[in-house]
Design a protein around this motif. Structure first.
Motif, PDB file in Angstrom:
ATOM      1  N   ALA A  42      -0.620  29.777  21.266  1.00 51.40           N
ATOM      2  CA  ALA A  42      -1.688  30.681  20.833  1.00 51.40           C
ATOM      3  C   ALA A  42      -3.006  30.390  21.534  1.00 51.40           C
ATOM      4  N   LEU A  43      -3.156  29.181  22.074  1.00 48.78           N
ATOM      5  CA  LEU A  43      -4.365  28.818  22.815  1.00 48.78           C
ATOM      6  C   LEU A  43      -4.272  29.207  24.287  1.00 48.78           C
ATOM      7  N   GLY A  44      -3.180  29.877  24.649  1.00 45.97           N
ATOM      8  CA  GLY A  44      -3.025  30.336  26.021  1.00 45.97           C
ATOM      9  C   GLY A  44      -2.386  29.335  26.957  1.00 45.97           C
ATOM     10  N   VAL A  45      -1.775  28.297  26.402  1.00 45.68           N
ATOM     11  CA  VAL A  45      -1.131  27.268  27.220  1.00 45.68           C
ATOM     12  C   VAL A  45       0.227  27.765  27.701  1.00 45.68           C
ATOM     13  N   SER A  46       0.514  27.543  28.969  1.00 50.48           N
ATOM     14  CA  SER A  46       1.809  27.917  29.524  1.00 50.48           C
ATOM     15  C   SER A  46       2.910  27.031  28.938  1.00 50.48           C
ATOM     16  N   PRO A  47       4.089  27.593  28.663  1.00 51.27           N
ATOM     17  CA  PRO A  47       5.190  26.790  28.108  1.00 51.27           C
ATOM     18  C   PRO A  47       5.561  25.589  28.964  1.00 51.27           C
ATOM     19  N   ASP A  48       5.318  25.660  30.278  1.00 47.80           N
ATOM     20  CA  ASP A  48       5.676  24.525  31.127  1.00 47.80           C
ATOM     21  C   ASP A  48       4.702  23.363  30.987  1.00 47.80           C
ATOM     22  N   ARG A  49       3.652  23.530  30.158  1.00 48.02           N
ATOM     23  CA  ARG A  49       2.744  22.427  29.851  1.00 48.02           C
ATOM     24  C   ARG A  49       3.029  21.854  28.457  1.00 48.02           C
ATOM     25  N   ILE A  50       4.219  22.146  27.943  1.00 46.87           N
ATOM     26  CA  ILE A  50       4.620  21.655  26.621  1.00 46.87           C
ATOM     27  C   ILE A  50       5.925  20.887  26.754  1.00 46.87           C
ATOM     28  N   ILE A  51       5.974  19.707  26.149  1.00 50.70           N
ATOM     29  CA  ILE A  51       7.242  19.009  25.969  1.00 50.70           C
ATOM     30  C   ILE A  51       7.566  19.025  24.479  1.00 50.70           C
ATOM     31  N   TYR A  52       8.814  19.386  24.177  1.00 48.75           N
ATOM     32  CA  TYR A  52       9.283  19.376  22.789  1.00 48.75           C
ATOM     33  C   TYR A  52       9.786  17.957  22.525  1.00 48.75           C
ATOM     34  N   ALA A  53       8.852  17.073  22.183  1.00 48.76           N
ATOM     35  CA  ALA A  53       9.145  15.636  22.165  1.00 48.76           C
ATOM     36  C   ALA A  53       9.570  15.159  20.780  1.00 48.76           C
ATOM     37  N   ASN A  54      10.638  15.731  20.285  1.00 44.73           N
ATOM     38  CA  ASN A  54      11.231  15.298  19.023  1.00 44.73           C
ATOM     39  C   ASN A  54      12.722  15.098  19.280  1.00 44.73           C
ATOM     40  N   PRO A  55      13.221  13.876  19.208  1.00 46.42           N
ATOM     41  CA  PRO A  55      14.630  13.648  19.542  1.00 46.42           C
ATOM     42  C   PRO A  55      15.621  14.257  18.560  1.00 46.42           C
ATOM     43  N   CYS A  56      15.166  14.681  17.385  1.00 48.38           N
ATOM     44  CA  CYS A  56      16.054  15.272  16.392  1.00 48.38           C
ATOM     45  C   CYS A  56      15.417  16.543  15.858  1.00 48.38           C
ATOM     46  N   LYS A  57      15.917  17.692  16.313  1.00 45.42           N
ATOM     47  CA  LYS A  57      15.271  18.975  16.050  1.00 45.42           C
ATOM     48  C   LYS A  57      16.153  19.881  15.192  1.00 45.42           C
ATOM     49  N   ALA A  58      15.526  20.682  14.349  1.00 45.13           N
ATOM     50  CA  ALA A  58      16.253  21.704  13.607  1.00 45.13           C
ATOM     51  C   ALA A  58      16.777  22.759  14.574  1.00 45.13           C
ATOM     52  N   SER A  59      17.951  23.280  14.289  1.00 46.42           N
ATOM     53  CA  SER A  59      18.567  24.260  15.196  1.00 46.42           C
ATOM     54  C   SER A  59      17.687  25.479  15.390  1.00 46.42           C
ATOM     55  N   SER A  60      17.067  25.965  14.322  1.00 45.58           N
ATOM     56  CA  SER A  60      16.215  27.146  14.445  1.00 45.58           C
ATOM     57  C   SER A  60      15.011  26.884  15.342  1.00 45.58           C
ATOM     58  N   HIS A  61      14.524  25.645  15.359  1.00 43.11           N
ATOM     59  CA  HIS A  61      13.387  25.300  16.210  1.00 43.11           C
ATOM     60  C   HIS A  61      13.809  25.228  17.680  1.00 43.11           C
ATOM     61  N   ILE A  62      15.045  24.759  17.925  1.00 40.75           N
ATOM     62  CA  ILE A  62      15.556  24.735  19.294  1.00 40.75           C
ATOM     63  C   ILE A  62      15.697  26.169  19.821  1.00 40.75           C
ATOM     64  N   LYS A  63      16.196  27.060  18.982  1.00 45.39           N
ATOM     65  CA  LYS A  63      16.340  28.468  19.378  1.00 45.39           C
ATOM     66  C   LYS A  63      14.980  29.068  19.716  1.00 45.39           C
ATOM     67  N   TYR A  64      13.963  28.721  18.923  1.00 45.00           N
ATOM     68  CA  TYR A  64      12.620  29.247  19.198  1.00 45.00           C
ATOM     69  C   TYR A  64      12.105  28.714  20.529  1.00 45.00           C
ATOM     70  N   ALA A  65      12.306  27.436  20.798  1.00 42.61           N
ATOM     71  CA  ALA A  65      11.867  26.863  22.077  1.00 42.61           C
ATOM     72  C   ALA A  65      12.518  27.600  23.244  1.00 42.61           C
ATOM     73  N   ALA A  66      13.795  27.927  23.100  1.00 44.70           N
ATOM     74  CA  ALA A  66      14.488  28.671  24.154  1.00 44.70           C
ATOM     75  C   ALA A  66      13.872  30.054  24.334  1.00 44.70           C
ATOM     76  N   GLU A  67      13.519  30.707  23.226  1.00 45.52           N
ATOM     77  CA  GLU A  67      12.968  32.063  23.285  1.00 45.52           C
ATOM     78  C   GLU A  67      11.616  32.099  23.994  1.00 45.52           C
ATOM     79  N   VAL A  68      10.799  31.069  23.800  1.00 46.32           N
ATOM     80  CA  VAL A  68       9.438  31.090  24.366  1.00 46.32           C
ATOM     81  C   VAL A  68       9.335  30.328  25.679  1.00 46.32           C
ATOM     82  N   GLY A  69      10.433  29.726  26.134  1.00 51.37           N
ATOM     83  CA  GLY A  69      10.436  29.093  27.447  1.00 51.37           C
ATOM     84  C   GLY A  69       9.935  27.671  27.493  1.00 51.37           C
ATOM     85  N   VAL A  70      10.018  26.948  26.362  1.00 51.34           N
ATOM     86  CA  VAL A  70       9.722  25.516  26.374  1.00 51.34           C
ATOM     87  C   VAL A  70      11.013  24.810  26.784  1.00 51.34           C
ATOM     88  N   ASN A  71      11.029  24.296  27.995  1.00 52.93           N
ATOM     89  CA  ASN A  71      12.294  23.897  28.629  1.00 52.93           C
ATOM     90  C   ASN A  71      12.385  22.408  28.938  1.00 52.93           C
TER      91      ASN A  71
END
Length: 401
Positions: free
Chosen positions: A89-118
């Motif tokens: 929401a602050l205008g940050v590109s998804p490639d400047r985000i790391i999803y740094a949680n080794p144990c993630k809820a499945s719905s959160h992983i799906k959201y990361a895929a949808e928005v391009g946090v890779n």
């Protein structure tokens, strides 16, 4: 009043509190010094130019603070869908985000895929299976347990991080799943004063790179050195030197050309720019002991702040109201400058007896509606607060630009 004898910090606080007092507020509040945030970013770049910081949003998600980091090129460590949403929401590109949680809820992983946090972390076979199913294009970092967590205040190794004997099976499981491991991550523990812990962890990370080569996996190119950094100048300089020396020692010149080194600092950037200002709402005298109640406490901003830090950061501000021009605020010495002090206990506002901020701390004689100011209050304070007993943490933040 005269500022003679005050430190620059105390003089600054006195002037600031006087401004707030004129607005006749008695609620606890934060002060955020945005110039100090920028100075910390410059300090990082000067001492660790080889390491790209990904600020750990969980440490302090204040929007003005985050916006300052965004404006000066920081990237971000997010641990949940909500954190990812706030950074995007602050205008940050998804490639400047790391999803740094080794144990993630499945719905959160799906959201990361949808928005391009890779880019994300993992340390278990089950996490590999979830990512294979829900986000197969995601690059992975194998989170390992740091060999040495001594010297930190809050270790992470009991919850996260693959053990040495688990590394090879996990890498083979990734191969079988057809996923890509981009590199290795670790965390030496929060608020670490042991700079050599980075050296041993980087050595352990290099062993994972070598194991991947042995398994004929695609070359890894990311080293994530996690958090643990503190903003104390000597400690940070020692940590920065340890990191740079270890990268030079364990990675060859050819390897370093293609190596991306990243980190997940939280406390380093968030702790010192924030000050919390509290009002004394109650007082009791028992002999030579003074007991005070303030409108902020353990269940608010002080749950994750150790008692030593609170004691060292405390400044008392005495309100003198017998002045025709209105109240005047005096910075008290807290045991210095010859003023008499008393052994004092400071309680938070809730009815829980563990809601205790200071005990046996030397303070001058204070009264209801005087103030206690606590510096270095930006790390895991408002983000960890609750509304227990109907009290929350300080809500209003005043910005110093």
């Amino acid at each position: 009043m005269s500022n003679k004898g005050l430190s620059n910090d105390e003089s600054y606080l006195e002037k600031f509190i006087w401004t707030i007092k004129k607005q006749q507020t008695e609620e606890a509040f934060y002060v955020l010094d945005l110039v100090h945030v920028i100075n910390l970013l410059d300090t990082w770049k000067r001492n660790l130019p080889i390491v790209q910081p990904f600020f750990a949003v969980k440490c302090n998600p204040h929007p003005d603070f985050l916006a300052t980091l965004v404006a000066h090129g920081s990237s971000f460590d997010c641990a949940s869908r909500s954190e990812i949403e706030s950074i995007l929401a602050l205008g940050v590109s998804p490639d400047r985000i790391i999803y740094a949680n080794p144990c993630k809820a499945s719905s959160h992983i799906k959201y990361a895929a949808e928005v391009g946090v890779n880019l994300t972390t993992f340390d278990s076979v089950d996490e590999i299976y979830k990512i294979q199913k829900l986000h197969p294009d995601c690059s992975l970092l194998l989170r390992i347990k740091a060999p040495d967590e001594s010297g930190c205040m809050w270790p992470t190794g009991s919850k996260f991080g693959a053990l040495p004997e688990e590394v090879s099976p996990l890498l083979q499981a990734v191969q079988t799943a057809g996923l890509k491991v981009a590199g290795v991550s670790f965390h030496i523990g929060s608020k670490s004063h042991n700079s050599q812990a980075y050296k041993t962890a980087i050595e352990a990370a290099k062993a994972v790179f070598q194991e991947a080569d042995r398994l004929c996996m695609p070359p890894m190119h990311v080293l994530n050195i996690g958090g643990g950094f503190v903003s104390n100048a000597l400690c940070f300089e020692a940590a920065a030197a340890a990191v740079k020396n270890a990268v030079d020692e364990y990675f060859s010149e050819d390897e370093r050309r293609s190596l991306t080194v990243m980190a997940e600092p939280g406390r380093f950037f968030a702790e010192t720019p924030f000050t919390v200002v509290t009002n004394i709402i109650g007082k009791r005298v028992r002999g030579e002991v003074r007991q005070y109640w303030i409108n902020e406490g353990f269940y608010g901003s002080m749950m994750r702040v150790d008692s030593t830090t609170l004691a060292e950061s405390c400044i008392s501000l005495k309100c003198m109201s017998n002045n025709s021009n209105g109240p005047v605020l005096m910075v008290c010495g807290n045991g210095t400058g010859g003023s008499r002090t008393y052994s004092s206990t400071v309680f938070g506002p809730t009815c829980d007896p563990i809601d205790k901020v200071l005990e046996g701390h030397q303070l001058p004689e204070l009264e209801v509606n005087d103030w206690l100011v606590f510096r270095n209050m930006g790390a895991y304070t408002s983000s960890c607060s609750s509304n227990f007993n109907g009290f929350g943490s300080a809500k209003t933040t005043y910005l110093i630009n």
